[in-house]
Design an enzyme around this catalytic site. Structure first.
Site, PDB file in Angstrom:
ATOM      1  N   HIS A  94       0.825  -1.198   0.000  1.00 57.76           N
ATOM      2  CA  HIS A  94       0.000   0.000   0.000  1.00 57.76           C
ATOM      3  C   HIS A  94       0.864   1.253   0.000  1.00 57.76           C
ATOM      4  O   HIS A  94       0.532   2.252  -0.636  1.00 57.76           O
ATOM      5  CB  HIS A  94      -0.909   0.021   1.233  1.00 57.76           C
ATOM      6  CG  HIS A  94      -2.064  -0.915   1.144  1.00 57.76           C
ATOM      7  ND1 HIS A  94      -3.359  -0.532   1.417  1.00 57.76           N
ATOM      8  CD2 HIS A  94      -2.137  -2.233   0.832  1.00 57.76           C
ATOM      9  CE1 HIS A  94      -4.167  -1.567   1.270  1.00 57.76           C
ATOM     10  NE2 HIS A  94      -3.444  -2.615   0.922  1.00 57.76           N
TER      11      HIS A  94
ATOM     12  N   ASP B 117      -4.984   6.290   2.494  1.00 56.05           N
ATOM     13  CA  ASP B 117      -5.181   4.883   2.188  1.00 56.05           C
ATOM     14  C   ASP B 117      -6.615   4.482   2.547  1.00 56.05           C
ATOM     15  O   ASP B 117      -7.247   5.047   3.452  1.00 56.05           O
ATOM     16  CB  ASP B 117      -4.200   4.042   2.997  1.00 56.05           C
ATOM     17  CG  ASP B 117      -4.228   2.577   2.594  1.00 56.05           C
ATOM     18  OD1 ASP B 117      -3.425   2.188   1.739  1.00 56.05           O
ATOM     19  OD2 ASP B 117      -5.072   1.820   3.130  1.00 56.05           O
TER      20      ASP B 117
ATOM     21  N   ALA C   5      15.166  -8.920  -2.206  1.00 56.29           N
ATOM     22  CA  ALA C   5      15.651  -9.107  -3.573  1.00 56.29           C
ATOM     23  C   ALA C   5      15.382  -7.854  -4.402  1.00 56.29           C
ATOM     24  O   ALA C   5      14.332  -7.220  -4.248  1.00 56.29           O
ATOM     25  CB  ALA C   5      14.951 -10.309  -4.216  1.00 56.29           C
TER      26      ALA C   5
ATOM     27  N   GLN D  39      13.836  -6.791  -7.031  1.00 58.76           N
ATOM     28  CA  GLN D  39      12.873  -7.382  -7.946  1.00 58.76           C
ATOM     29  C   GLN D  39      12.861  -6.722  -9.315  1.00 58.76           C
ATOM     30  O   GLN D  39      12.871  -7.408 -10.345  1.00 58.76           O
ATOM     31  CB  GLN D  39      11.472  -7.335  -7.322  1.00 58.76           C
ATOM     32  CG  GLN D  39      10.381  -7.935  -8.215  1.00 58.76           C
ATOM     33  CD  GLN D  39       9.127  -8.264  -7.458  1.00 58.76           C
ATOM     34  OE1 GLN D  39       9.159  -9.110  -6.576  1.00 58.76           O
ATOM     35  NE2 GLN D  39       8.033  -7.606  -7.767  1.00 58.76           N
TER      36      GLN D  39
ATOM     37  N   HIS E 299       2.406 -14.419  -6.451  1.00 57.67           N
ATOM     38  CA  HIS E 299       1.120 -14.602  -5.765  1.00 57.67           C
ATOM     39  C   HIS E 299       0.053 -13.646  -6.299  1.00 57.67           C
ATOM     40  O   HIS E 299      -1.064 -13.638  -5.784  1.00 57.67           O
ATOM     41  CB  HIS E 299       1.294 -14.404  -4.261  1.00 57.67           C
ATOM     42  CG  HIS E 299       1.617 -12.999  -3.865  1.00 57.67           C
ATOM     43  ND1 HIS E 299       2.741 -12.350  -4.286  1.00 57.67           N
ATOM     44  CD2 HIS E 299       0.951 -12.108  -3.078  1.00 57.67           C
ATOM     45  CE1 HIS E 299       2.766 -11.138  -3.781  1.00 57.67           C
ATOM     46  NE2 HIS E 299       1.698 -10.959  -3.052  1.00 57.67           N
TER      47      HIS E 299
ATOM     48  N   TRP F  98      -0.630  -6.923  -6.768  1.00 60.01           N
ATOM     49  CA  TRP F  98      -0.832  -6.040  -7.914  1.00 60.01           C
ATOM     50  C   TRP F  98       0.428  -5.247  -8.268  1.00 60.01           C
ATOM     51  O   TRP F  98       0.721  -5.024  -9.445  1.00 60.01           O
ATOM     52  CB  TRP F  98      -2.001  -5.105  -7.664  1.00 60.01           C
ATOM     53  CG  TRP F  98      -2.430  -4.320  -8.866  1.00 60.01           C
ATOM     54  CD1 TRP F  98      -2.525  -2.965  -8.991  1.00 60.01           C
ATOM     55  CD2 TRP F  98      -2.870  -4.847 -10.133  1.00 60.01           C
ATOM     56  NE1 TRP F  98      -2.974  -2.612 -10.241  1.00 60.01           N
ATOM     57  CE2 TRP F  98      -3.191  -3.755 -10.958  1.00 60.01           C
ATOM     58  CE3 TRP F  98      -3.004  -6.135 -10.648  1.00 60.01           C
ATOM     59  CZ2 TRP F  98      -3.648  -3.903 -12.274  1.00 60.01           C
ATOM     60  CZ3 TRP F  98      -3.456  -6.287 -11.960  1.00 60.01           C
ATOM     61  CH2 TRP F  98      -3.766  -5.179 -12.751  1.00 60.01           C
ATOM     62  N   ASN F  99       1.202  -4.804  -7.281  1.00 62.55           N
ATOM     63  CA  ASN F  99       2.438  -4.089  -7.593  1.00 62.55           C
ATOM     64  C   ASN F  99       3.391  -4.977  -8.390  1.00 62.55           C
ATOM     65  O   ASN F  99       4.019  -4.519  -9.353  1.00 62.55           O
ATOM     66  CB  ASN F  99       3.118  -3.620  -6.305  1.00 62.55           C
ATOM     67  CG  ASN F  99       2.356  -2.512  -5.620  1.00 62.55           C
ATOM     68  OD1 ASN F  99       1.722  -1.688  -6.262  1.00 62.55           O
ATOM     69  ND2 ASN F  99       2.404  -2.487  -4.299  1.00 62.55           N
ATOM     70  N   SER F 100       3.521  -6.234  -7.982  1.00 62.05           N
ATOM     71  CA  SER F 100       4.399  -7.163  -8.701  1.00 62.05           C
ATOM     72  C   SER F 100       3.896  -7.428 -10.109  1.00 62.05           C
ATOM     73  O   SER F 100       4.676  -7.499 -11.065  1.00 62.05           O
ATOM     74  CB  SER F 100       4.516  -8.481  -7.924  1.00 62.05           C
ATOM     75  OG  SER F 100       5.229  -8.302  -6.724  1.00 62.05           O
TER      76      SER F 100
ATOM     77  N   GLU G 129      -7.071  -9.757  -2.853  1.00 64.84           N
ATOM     78  CA  GLU G 129      -7.772  -9.775  -4.140  1.00 64.84           C
ATOM     79  C   GLU G 129      -7.038 -10.628  -5.170  1.00 64.84           C
ATOM     80  O   GLU G 129      -7.337 -10.565  -6.378  1.00 64.84           O
ATOM     81  CB  GLU G 129      -7.957  -8.348  -4.661  1.00 64.84           C
ATOM     82  CG  GLU G 129      -6.751  -7.699  -5.302  1.00 64.84           C
ATOM     83  CD  GLU G 129      -5.651  -7.333  -4.334  1.00 64.84           C
ATOM     84  OE1 GLU G 129      -4.503  -7.167  -4.792  1.00 64.84           O
ATOM     85  OE2 GLU G 129      -5.915  -7.198  -3.116  1.00 64.84           O
TER      86      GLU G 129
END
Length: 502
Positions: free
Chosen positions: A24, A128, A368, A370, A385, A388-390, A409
């Site tokens: 978030h 948020d 890591a 990423q 998994h 959403w950011n990934s 989600e």
């Protein structure tokens, strides 16, 4: 929403309030930085140890580009909630009990936050979603309040239609699939993939209802997504929610463009390059020796805690594929095993066989880099998994996905990606109530099958790779000045700032 706004100043002042999860925090801070880069005065309110996650970026924006952006910290009530100093984020929470205490700490911070915001006297609040009380304060101050949703439109649209039509309650078994009515794309799900609070009243139901009710009184809702990724969903979302949904993502692309502009004028100290991770160079050097698109990146975010049995199945599944991989095994996961079982034992054996002897893998224990890994030409897939950011980081770089949804989600995101032919599912079909994963173990055979399906050449994998590359180009165009040719108009972000006349 009718609102008598206060008299505006020459430089409008916007307060941002991030929650205590990195998933978030990151997109909301991106939004705050973009506001500041567009000439607004920005104040971010958080706690000291959460501020450490992004303060170097804020310092760069302020010192290099002259942004009027500051961080105000409030002391986290560690003693009151029974936590050691420094545990202020879910990343530092090895159990749901500790995560609950972290959340309670932010509940206790409501009054101090309200007092600080009154002193700051801003023109707007962007908070948020998990701070619904900010809508009451915004109404008191007669200023607009925006709710920030870090994820997709699809899951909120699905929530609406699941609650309205309850198709999941008509199924004979939890493994039976049903169609969610009302969505732009035909999405099928199983009862086991649906959140508990949609099936029955839970403690979390109260939180969700408070968030949704606050949004109905808000000026709008900001989402880190775009119409290219969720075709037709923004329109359905605004119709069912009754509020404007601003899709201003992918925010990371906007930030990257801004940082590129800064670096062309003056040296920019990138977070990803300066993070103190001793194995970063070893990992990137290992990637240099791999063939293009040959490496699978395996990472489940900063919070997920798998059982030792699941980690072993994952290891055996990866080994059976004979595919090169980088696997991020979180430090905390080593502490989740029984006293009579030794994670380090089998993990060291796996590393000796697959990593050292066969040279097929690289294991990272801890943090890591990423984005740096996903950018590398050797990486040809991402097992995730569905955070959403990934997902956004992967798709903006044209990297196709293997999906392993777990909680939140995640399952709706998986269905969207499969519908757009951007991903292959590993076969997980049970929703978890938190980041300590208790769903049935996904066997090594399913993991092996999904990895081979994406990473070995086939008509299906070629199609998914082609779609991922096309999506990367589409998203890049969508964040250019003037917007995407596909939508025929400016980006949502370009129209967002002037929309509420700050």
């Amino acid at each position: 929403m009718a609102m008598a706004l206060k008299e505006q100043t020459a430089m409008p002042h916007v307060v941002f309030i991030p929650y205590t999860m990195t998933s978030h925090i990151t997109p909301l801070i991106h939004t705050a930085r973009l506001f500041a880069l567009h000439g607004l005065k920005v104040t971010i309110i958080t706690t000291p140890y959460n501020a450490l996650l992004f303060e170097s970026s804020i310092d760069n924006d302020r010192l290099v580009s002259g942004c009027n952006i500051t961080i105000q910290t409030l002391q986290f009530p560690s003693d009151e909630v029974g936590l050691p100093v420094g545990v202020e984020n879910f990343i530092a929470s090895p159990s749901m009990e500790i995560a609950g205490k972290v959340h309670h700490g932010f509940v206790l911070l409501q009054k101090p936050m309200e007092q600080l915001i009154r002193q700051l006297n801003p023109n707007c609040i962007v908070s948020d979603m998990f701070f619904p009380w900010t809508v009451d304060l915004a109404e008191e101050l007669q200023i607009p309040r925006f709710s920030f949703q870090p994820a997709t439109f699809i899951h909120q649209c699905a929530w609406h239609f699941l609650k309205e039509y309850t198709p999941h309650k008509k199924m004979a078994s939890t493994s039976e699939s049903f169609l969610i009515p009302g969505l732009p794309l035909a999405i099928k799900m199983k009862c086991s993939e649906i959140e508990d609070f949609l099936k029955e009243e839970t403690d979390y139901s109260k939180t969700v209802n408070a968030v949704l009710e606050a949004e109905l009184r808000s000026y709008g809702i900001i989402h880190n997504t775009c119409s290219e990724l969720e075709p037709g969903y923004a329109q359905v979302y605004e119709k069912v929610r009754g509020r404007k949904g601003w899709h201003i993502g992918p925010l990371s692309l906007f930030i990257n463009k801004q940082e590129s502009k800064i670096s062309s004028k003056e040296s920019f100290k990138s977070n990803s390059c300066s993070d103190p991770w001793k194995d970063c160079r070893d990992c990137l050097n290992w990637l240099e020796d791999q063939e293009p698109n040959s490496v699978l990146f395996v990472c489940f975010g900063s919070m997920v805690r798998f059982s030792d049995d699941q980690l072993k199945e994952m290891a055996e599944g990866l080994k059976a594929t004979n595919c090169s991989f980088i696997w991020v095994v979180r430090e905390q996961e080593k502490n989740q095993v029984d006293e009579n079982d030794h994670c380090d034992g089998w993990l060291n054996g796996f590393k000796e066989m697959v990593v050292q002897k066969n040279k097929k893998g690289f294991i990272i224990q801890g943090w890591a880099p990423q984005v740096l890994i996903l950018k590398h030409q050797a990486v040809g897939g991402f097992l995730t998994h569905c955070g959403w950011n990934s997902v956004l980081e992967s798709l903006t770089l044209g990297v196709p996905l293997i999906t392993w949804p777990l909680f939140s989600e995640n399952f709706y995101t998986e269905k969207l990606l499969e519908k757009l032919e951007l991903a292959i599912g590993v076969g997980a079909d049970v929703w978890n109530s938190g980041f300590i994963i208790s769903s049935p173990v996904v066997p090594r055979e399913k993991i092996e099958l999904a990895v081979k399906c994406l990473m070995y050449d086939s008509e299906k994998s070629r199609k998914i790779r082609e779609n991922a590359k096309l999506m990367a180009e589409t998203l890049k165009c969508a964040t250019e000045e003037g917007g995407s040719p596909k939508t025929g108009g400016p980006t949502s972000y370009e129209t967002f700032l002037p929309s509420f006349n700050l």
